[in-house]
Design an enzyme around this catalytic site. Structure first.
Site, PDB file in Angstrom:
ATOM      1  N   ARG A   1      10.552   3.554  -3.343  1.00 34.39           N
ATOM      2  CA  ARG A   1      11.297   4.752  -2.974  1.00 34.39           C
ATOM      3  C   ARG A   1      12.406   4.303  -2.041  1.00 34.39           C
ATOM      4  NH1 ARG A   1      12.678   8.948  -5.008  1.00 34.39           N
ATOM      5  NH2 ARG A   1      12.687  10.842  -3.776  1.00 34.39           N
TER       6      ARG A   1
ATOM      7  N   ARG B   1      14.819  14.579   7.179  1.00 34.06           N
ATOM      8  CA  ARG B   1      14.812  14.490   8.639  1.00 34.06           C
ATOM      9  C   ARG B   1      16.231  14.413   9.160  1.00 34.06           C
ATOM     10  NH1 ARG B   1       9.752  10.224   9.214  1.00 34.06           N
ATOM     11  NH2 ARG B   1      10.879   8.923   7.752  1.00 34.06           N
TER      12      ARG B   1
ATOM     13  N   GLU C   1      18.612  12.043   6.845  1.00 31.45           N
ATOM     14  CA  GLU C   1      17.854  11.107   5.999  1.00 31.45           C
ATOM     15  C   GLU C   1      17.524  11.780   4.671  1.00 31.45           C
ATOM     16  OE1 GLU C   1      14.632   9.120   8.084  1.00 31.45           O
ATOM     17  OE2 GLU C   1      13.442   9.069   6.251  1.00 31.45           O
TER      18      GLU C   1
ATOM     19  N   TYR D   1       2.475   0.058   2.545  1.00 31.70           N
ATOM     20  CA  TYR D   1       3.073   1.064   3.437  1.00 31.70           C
ATOM     21  C   TYR D   1       2.623   0.699   4.845  1.00 31.70           C
ATOM     22  CZ  TYR D   1       4.390   5.952   4.611  1.00 31.70           C
ATOM     23  OH  TYR D   1       4.968   7.090   5.113  1.00 31.70           O
TER      24      TYR D   1
ATOM     25  N   ASP E   1       3.046   0.066   8.994  1.00 29.84           N
ATOM     26  CA  ASP E   1       3.748   0.347  10.242  1.00 29.84           C
ATOM     27  C   ASP E   1       4.080  -0.983  10.924  1.00 29.84           C
ATOM     28  OD1 ASP E   1       3.952   3.105  10.239  1.00 29.84           O
ATOM     29  OD2 ASP E   1       1.916   3.375  10.983  1.00 29.84           O
TER      30      ASP E   1
HETATM   31  P1  FAD Z   1      11.756  -5.843   6.589  1.00 31.51           P
HETATM   32  O1  FAD Z   1      12.117  -5.240   7.879  1.00 31.51           O
HETATM   33  O2  FAD Z   1      12.234  -5.178   5.352  1.00 31.51           O
HETATM   34  O3  FAD Z   1      12.276  -7.349   6.587  1.00 31.51           O
HETATM   35  C1  FAD Z   1      12.407  -8.120   5.408  1.00 31.51           C
HETATM   36  C2  FAD Z   1      13.704  -8.899   5.528  1.00 31.51           C
HETATM   37  O4  FAD Z   1      13.782  -9.844   4.449  1.00 31.51           O
HETATM   38  C3  FAD Z   1      14.943  -8.006   5.412  1.00 31.51           C
HETATM   39  O5  FAD Z   1      15.805  -8.234   6.519  1.00 31.51           O
HETATM   40  C4  FAD Z   1      15.591  -8.445   4.107  1.00 31.51           C
HETATM   41  O6  FAD Z   1      17.007  -8.346   4.117  1.00 31.51           O
HETATM   42  C5  FAD Z   1      15.123  -9.886   4.010  1.00 31.51           C
HETATM   43  N1  FAD Z   1      15.115 -10.407   2.636  1.00 31.51           N
HETATM   44  C6  FAD Z   1      14.562  -9.818   1.550  1.00 31.51           C
HETATM   45  N2  FAD Z   1      14.782 -10.587   0.437  1.00 31.51           N
HETATM   46  C7  FAD Z   1      15.482 -11.677   0.866  1.00 31.51           C
HETATM   47  C8  FAD Z   1      16.018 -12.807   0.196  1.00 31.51           C
HETATM   48  N3  FAD Z   1      15.905 -12.979  -1.143  1.00 31.51           N
HETATM   49  N4  FAD Z   1      16.666 -13.743   0.935  1.00 31.51           N
HETATM   50  C9  FAD Z   1      16.822 -13.588   2.277  1.00 31.51           C
HETATM   51  N5  FAD Z   1      16.353 -12.517   2.953  1.00 31.51           N
HETATM   52  C10 FAD Z   1      15.688 -11.576   2.256  1.00 31.51           C
HETATM   53  N6  FAD Z   1       6.921   1.743  11.427  1.00 31.51           N
HETATM   54  C11 FAD Z   1       6.443   2.130  12.630  1.00 31.51           C
HETATM   55  O7  FAD Z   1       5.540   1.474  13.174  1.00 31.51           O
HETATM   56  N7  FAD Z   1       6.961   3.233  13.296  1.00 31.51           N
HETATM   57  C12 FAD Z   1       7.953   3.979  12.760  1.00 31.51           C
HETATM   58  O8  FAD Z   1       8.388   4.962  13.367  1.00 31.51           O
HETATM   59  C13 FAD Z   1       8.466   3.614  11.483  1.00 31.51           C
HETATM   60  N8  FAD Z   1       9.449   4.330  10.918  1.00 31.51           N
HETATM   61  C14 FAD Z   1       9.916   3.985   9.684  1.00 31.51           C
HETATM   62  C15 FAD Z   1      10.940   4.762   9.134  1.00 31.51           C
HETATM   63  C16 FAD Z   1      11.431   4.438   7.884  1.00 31.51           C
HETATM   64  C17 FAD Z   1      12.529   5.280   7.298  1.00 31.51           C
HETATM   65  C18 FAD Z   1      10.897   3.331   7.174  1.00 31.51           C
HETATM   66  C19 FAD Z   1      11.406   2.977   5.797  1.00 31.51           C
HETATM   67  C20 FAD Z   1       9.892   2.538   7.718  1.00 31.51           C
HETATM   68  C21 FAD Z   1       9.395   2.854   8.990  1.00 31.51           C
HETATM   69  N9  FAD Z   1       8.419   2.061   9.605  1.00 31.51           N
HETATM   70  C22 FAD Z   1       7.914   2.452  10.832  1.00 31.51           C
HETATM   71  C23 FAD Z   1       7.909   0.823   8.986  1.00 31.51           C
HETATM   72  C24 FAD Z   1       8.694  -0.439   9.460  1.00 31.51           C
HETATM   73  O9  FAD Z   1      10.054  -0.309   9.102  1.00 31.51           O
HETATM   74  C25 FAD Z   1       8.105  -1.692   8.790  1.00 31.51           C
HETATM   75  O10 FAD Z   1       6.726  -1.789   9.029  1.00 31.51           O
HETATM   76  C26 FAD Z   1       8.735  -3.031   9.234  1.00 31.51           C
HETATM   77  O11 FAD Z   1      10.096  -2.925   9.525  1.00 31.51           O
HETATM   78  C27 FAD Z   1       8.529  -4.044   8.154  1.00 31.51           C
HETATM   79  O12 FAD Z   1       8.947  -5.341   8.546  1.00 31.51           O
HETATM   80  P2  FAD Z   1       9.032  -6.500   7.439  1.00 31.51           P
HETATM   81  O13 FAD Z   1       9.415  -7.745   8.123  1.00 31.51           O
HETATM   82  O14 FAD Z   1       7.793  -6.502   6.614  1.00 31.51           O
HETATM   83  O15 FAD Z   1      10.176  -6.003   6.426  1.00 31.51           O
HETATM   84  N1  UDP Z   2       4.588  14.876   5.816  1.00 29.03           N
HETATM   85  C1  UDP Z   2       4.768  16.213   5.515  1.00 29.03           C
HETATM   86  N2  UDP Z   2       5.482  17.000   6.372  1.00 29.03           N
HETATM   87  C2  UDP Z   2       6.026  16.506   7.508  1.00 29.03           C
HETATM   88  C3  UDP Z   2       5.830  15.152   7.826  1.00 29.03           C
HETATM   89  C4  UDP Z   2       5.113  14.355   6.945  1.00 29.03           C
HETATM   90  O1  UDP Z   2       4.301  16.673   4.483  1.00 29.03           O
HETATM   91  O2  UDP Z   2       6.679  17.276   8.240  1.00 29.03           O
HETATM   92  C5  UDP Z   2       3.807  14.048   4.856  1.00 29.03           C
HETATM   93  C6  UDP Z   2       4.705  13.405   3.778  1.00 29.03           C
HETATM   94  O3  UDP Z   2       3.941  13.350   2.586  1.00 29.03           O
HETATM   95  C7  UDP Z   2       4.935  12.017   4.330  1.00 29.03           C
HETATM   96  C8  UDP Z   2       3.576  11.720   4.980  1.00 29.03           C
HETATM   97  O4  UDP Z   2       3.163  12.980   5.531  1.00 29.03           O
HETATM   98  O5  UDP Z   2       5.253  11.096   3.299  1.00 29.03           O
HETATM   99  C9  UDP Z   2       3.589  10.673   6.071  1.00 29.03           C
HETATM  100  O6  UDP Z   2       4.481  11.088   7.092  1.00 29.03           O
HETATM  101  P1  UDP Z   2       5.104  10.077   8.143  1.00 29.03           P
HETATM  102  O7  UDP Z   2       5.858  10.874   9.139  1.00 29.03           O
HETATM  103  O8  UDP Z   2       4.020   9.183   8.616  1.00 29.03           O
HETATM  104  O9  UDP Z   2       6.114   9.293   7.194  1.00 29.03           O
HETATM  105  P2  UDP Z   2       7.125   8.073   7.442  1.00 29.03           P
HETATM  106  O10 UDP Z   2       7.641   8.181   8.843  1.00 29.03           O
HETATM  107  O11 UDP Z   2       6.345   6.837   7.164  1.00 29.03           O
HETATM  108  O12 UDP Z   2       8.179   8.338   6.415  1.00 29.03           O
END
Ligand code: FAD
Ligand code: UDP
Length: 370
Positions: A250, A281, A301, A349, A351
């Site tokens: 996604r 959001r 977002e 998925y 954190d």
């Molecule tokens: P990434 O951060 O994706 O790092 C992987 C890196 O590898 C990237 O920089 C990429 O460019 C690089 N890469 C990939 N392929 C190649 C290649 N072929 N060559 C060179 N480099 C490459 N977690 C929380 O705990 N709290 C939160 O509030 C939270 N909010 C989130 C909100 C969103 C919208 C999303 C999507 C995620 C959120 N997360 C949150 C989860 C968090 O982002 C991840 O757990 C964490 O950043 C993952 O780290 P990573 O190193 O696994 O991956």
């Molecule tokens: N969710 C929802 N309503 C909200 C917030 C979250 O239904 O206001 C649900 C939604 O399915 C989402 C899941 O709870 O994918 C997990 O939410 P979280 O805030 O943990 O998502 P993330 O920050 O990882 O996108």
């Protein structure tokens, strides 16, 4: 002949940066390559108008792992930010996560935990067996009224799937509480690194050689010869040239605006839980660090289907994809000198704290096998 590096680390996100830091401390020779033009992966923050903007979505650090908390605090001081988002649907607002404030806002005769339970228990009766999907799980947790107001349409926007086709586990991430407490997380430790996440990752990677704008797959043969072991944090299916098929992801689109306003929405995160708007959001970044400024930056977002060229944000852990990921993981086991880690390479998925914990465990396992 010994190679130039002990470890080539592909990706400078949290997994790569944690692994690199541990290896460097052990005296290993490490090279980090990163295909983007900056470090820190998806936790990258950039200073604009004096405000640290979370460029890939709002990131709040929270954990129960004391060792992970101590680790991140050794690179940055953390503030005491507590995530308390607001849910907005049409012209109504509710507190999140689902707690006594939400229940009292929803039902006119709800003041005490017993009142809330009376409503929820009545509504959850419709689910008789163990919940099989997200819809059943949500109704069995909080009842149909909350499901329809705050969960159903938000989830459909987020995942572009019917809630009956999604795994129950997605919704169990959110706490349900019979106390008046709007803290979105249950974890013992929570905060935002003062000065932004990029600074924290910079400190983790201090003294380590980094090559930005460098894609592993563009010079794969060369890179494979460079180090004893490769730590790969890119997408699992891409490593194997998609030979078993594509994993689904996604994606998201972010649209930011700078406003000549001091305080736009009064809170860092507002969730828009209905179909009347396409975004899920709106983030107002200054509230993460209580930054003083006449201006503010907000980001909408929008969930999006993944298409080539976009970022892969969320693994879709449904049955088909989990099965395919398991097949790829069998192939990964045979790659003796390659370590797969992080949300893309493990197809999880995750954190932030889980990613760091996984890097700790992986590093320990590799080291003790040496
Ligand atoms: P990434 O951060 O994706 O790092 C992987 C890196 O590898 C990237 O920089 C990429 O460019 C690089 N890469 C990939 N392929 C190649 C290649 N072929 N060559 C060179 N480099 C490459 N977690 C929380 O705990 N709290 C939160 O509030 C939270 N909010 C989130 C909100 C969103 C919208 C999303 C999507 C995620 C959120 N997360 C949150 C989860 C968090 O982002 C991840 O757990 C964490 O950043 C993952 O780290 P990573 O190193 O696994 O991956
Ligand atoms: N969710 C929802 N309503 C909200 C917030 C979250 O239904 O206001 C649900 C939604 O399915 C989402 C899941 O709870 O994918 C997990 O939410 P979280 O805030 O943990 O998502 P993330 O920050 O990882 O996108």
């Amino acid at each position: 002949m010994s190679k130039k590096y002990n470890y080539l680390i592909v990706g400078s996100g949290l997994f790569g940066a944690t692994f690199a830091n541990l290896a460097k401390k052990d005296g290993k020779k490490v090279l980090v390559i990163e295909k983007r033009n900056h470090i820190a992966g998806n936790i990258y923050t950039e200073k604009q108008e004096g405000i640290n903007v979370h460029k890939y979505g709002a990131h709040i650090f929270h954990t129960n792992y004391k060792d992970v908390w101590d680790f991140v605090n050794s690179f940055s001081e953390f503030n005491r930010y507590t995530n308390s988002p607001i849910a907005r649907i049409k012209n109504r607002i509710f507190n999140l996560p689902f707690n006594m404030n939400t229940f009292a806002e929803l039902w006119d005769d709800c003041f005490t935990p017993a009142d809330a339970l009376r409503h929820i228990n009545e509504e959850r009766k419709e689910i008789k067996d163990t919940p099989k999907n997200l819809e059943e799980q949500a109704i069995s947790l909080v009842g149909r009224t909350i499901y329809e107001l705050l969960i159903k349409e938000y989830t459909e926007k987020q995942w572009n799937r019917d809630c009956k086709e999604l795994p129950a586990s997605i919704i169990t991430r959110l706490p349900v509480r019979l106390i008046y407490d709007n803290n979105y997380f249950n974890d013992r430790y929570q905060g935002i690194p003062i000065g932004g996440y990029t600074k924290m990752v910079e400190n983790m990677l201090s003294g380590i050689e980094i090559k930005l704008d460098t894609d592993f797959f563009e010079h794969r043969d060369e890179f494979e010869k460079l180090a004893d072991k490769i730590v790969y944090t890119g997408p699992l299916d891409e490593y194997f040239d998609y030979k078993l098929g594509n994993l689904d992801w996604r994606s998201l689109k972010f649209e930011s605006e700078t406003l000549n306003e001091e305080n736009h929405q009064g809170v860092a995160v507002v969730n828009y839980t209905g179909h009347e708007v396409a975004y899920t959001r709106v983030i107002e970044h200054k509230h993460f660090e209580d930054t003083k400024s006449d201006k503010t930056i907000i980001t909408y977002e929008y969930p999006a289907d993944y298409k080539p060229g976009m970022e892969k944000y969320y693994a879709i852990n449904d049955e088909r994809n989990n099965r395919l990921a398991e097949e790829y993981k069998k192939l990964a086991k045979d790659e003796k000198n390659v370590i797969f880690g992080g949300r893309l390479a493990e197809y999880k998925y995750y954190d932030m704290d889980d990613v760091i914990k996984s890097a700790f465990d992986t590093y320990e396992r590799i080291r003790s096998a040496e």
